[in-house]
Design a protein around this motif. Sequence first.
Motif, PDB file in Angstrom:
ATOM      1  N   GLU A   1       0.833  -1.202   0.000  1.00  0.00           N
ATOM      2  CA  GLU A   1       0.000   0.000   0.000  1.00  0.00           C
ATOM      3  C   GLU A   1       0.867   1.250   0.000  1.00  0.00           C
TER       4      GLU A   1
ATOM      5  N   ALA B   1       2.182   1.865  -3.456  1.00  0.00           N
ATOM      6  CA  ALA B   1       1.180   2.441  -4.354  1.00  0.00           C
ATOM      7  C   ALA B   1       1.067   3.946  -4.195  1.00  0.00           C
ATOM      8  N   ARG B   2       1.511   4.478  -3.046  1.00  0.00           N
ATOM      9  CA  ARG B   2       1.508   5.935  -2.886  1.00  0.00           C
ATOM     10  C   ARG B   2       2.696   6.578  -3.603  1.00  0.00           C
TER      11      ARG B   2
ATOM     12  N   PRO C   1       1.696   4.419  -8.803  1.00  0.00           N
ATOM     13  CA  PRO C   1       0.399   3.742  -8.874  1.00  0.00           C
ATOM     14  C   PRO C   1       0.501   2.357  -9.524  1.00  0.00           C
TER      15      PRO C   1
ATOM     16  N   LEU D   1      -6.828  -4.364   0.404  1.00  0.00           N
ATOM     17  CA  LEU D   1      -6.259  -3.175  -0.225  1.00  0.00           C
ATOM     18  C   LEU D   1      -7.215  -2.649  -1.278  1.00  0.00           C
TER      19      LEU D   1
ATOM     20  N   LEU E   1      -6.626  -0.011  -3.975  1.00  0.00           N
ATOM     21  CA  LEU E   1      -5.644   0.878  -4.594  1.00  0.00           C
ATOM     22  C   LEU E   1      -6.279   1.677  -5.725  1.00  0.00           C
TER      23      LEU E   1
END
Length: 323
Positions: A190, A193-194, A197, A220, A222
């Motif tokens: 997670e 993903a910040r 992407p 999650l 996303l």
Amino acid sequence: MPPADTLPFDLRALEIFLAVCDAGTMAQAARRLGLTQPAISQAVADLERRIGIALFDRSARPLGLTAAGGALRQRASALLSEARQIAPLLREAEHARLPLLRAGLVDSLSRVLMAPLARALGEKAEQVSLLSGLTASHAGALLTRQLDLLVGADDLDEIEGLERWPLLTEPYVLLLPAALPAPHSAAELEALARLAPLVRFSARSKTGMEVERHLRRLRLDLPRPLEFDTPHGVTAAVLEGAGFAVTTPLCLLEAGLPLDGLACHALPGPGLTRHLTLIARRQELGRLPREIAAFCRARLAAQQPSLATLVGEALAGEFTVEG
């Protein structure tokens, strides 16, 4: 008398009947066929009983045929002649080529299997149609008889009347810029993903659906900034810096792109694998599906060195050819 829709004789009974017709006596027919006279008499009596009418005039010597016996003699000769041709015809058909063979191939196997599979199918049929695309589209075409074979990422186990030949199992892997840290947990994924992407496979594809299911298992949710239908699109986007992806070794091989500056890592969470299967309608193509499945396995097994180059020995080692 048997019901009207039941055959009142078998081919062996007709063969004995004709032998008696030709020999003129049951004793002579028995000698010709290598049977006892009682066996011949019993077979003729059973035939007459099942038909419900006399076939021989036993008051005549040699035996004479009744009108019904004469009619049966004409037709029995034609039936036995046709029956004797069946075995040679079947032996010939065993080696004959089909007029048309239509197959669907999941797009992530196009580079590895398209050309060799076309050649293999060409040895089995006069005309071959080989289509590449999403498994779901090919599955619909198989069920509506627009395709004869399917090599895909879904075994369609909820559908009856199909035969399935497992080909291989491969792991899902993370593809991300080498400069980014490899995540080892859902929380780290997670956090990744910040930074970059997730570039997704379309939810129309079996691969996309499997990845989404895995993310839900990890709890999650996303963002969805970018998705593609093809392995090339996903890989190219990551190569261009659009983010990272969850993909498979064969999808990377299919993309055919240099992975300079990228790295492959194990996917966090429970093991996630993709299964590729050859599917055909049950008992319609004889041994052909089994033979084509064996051919596909051999071609896929030969890709192990290429996969090791792309994703590393450890990840490529989880690539398992079935059978």
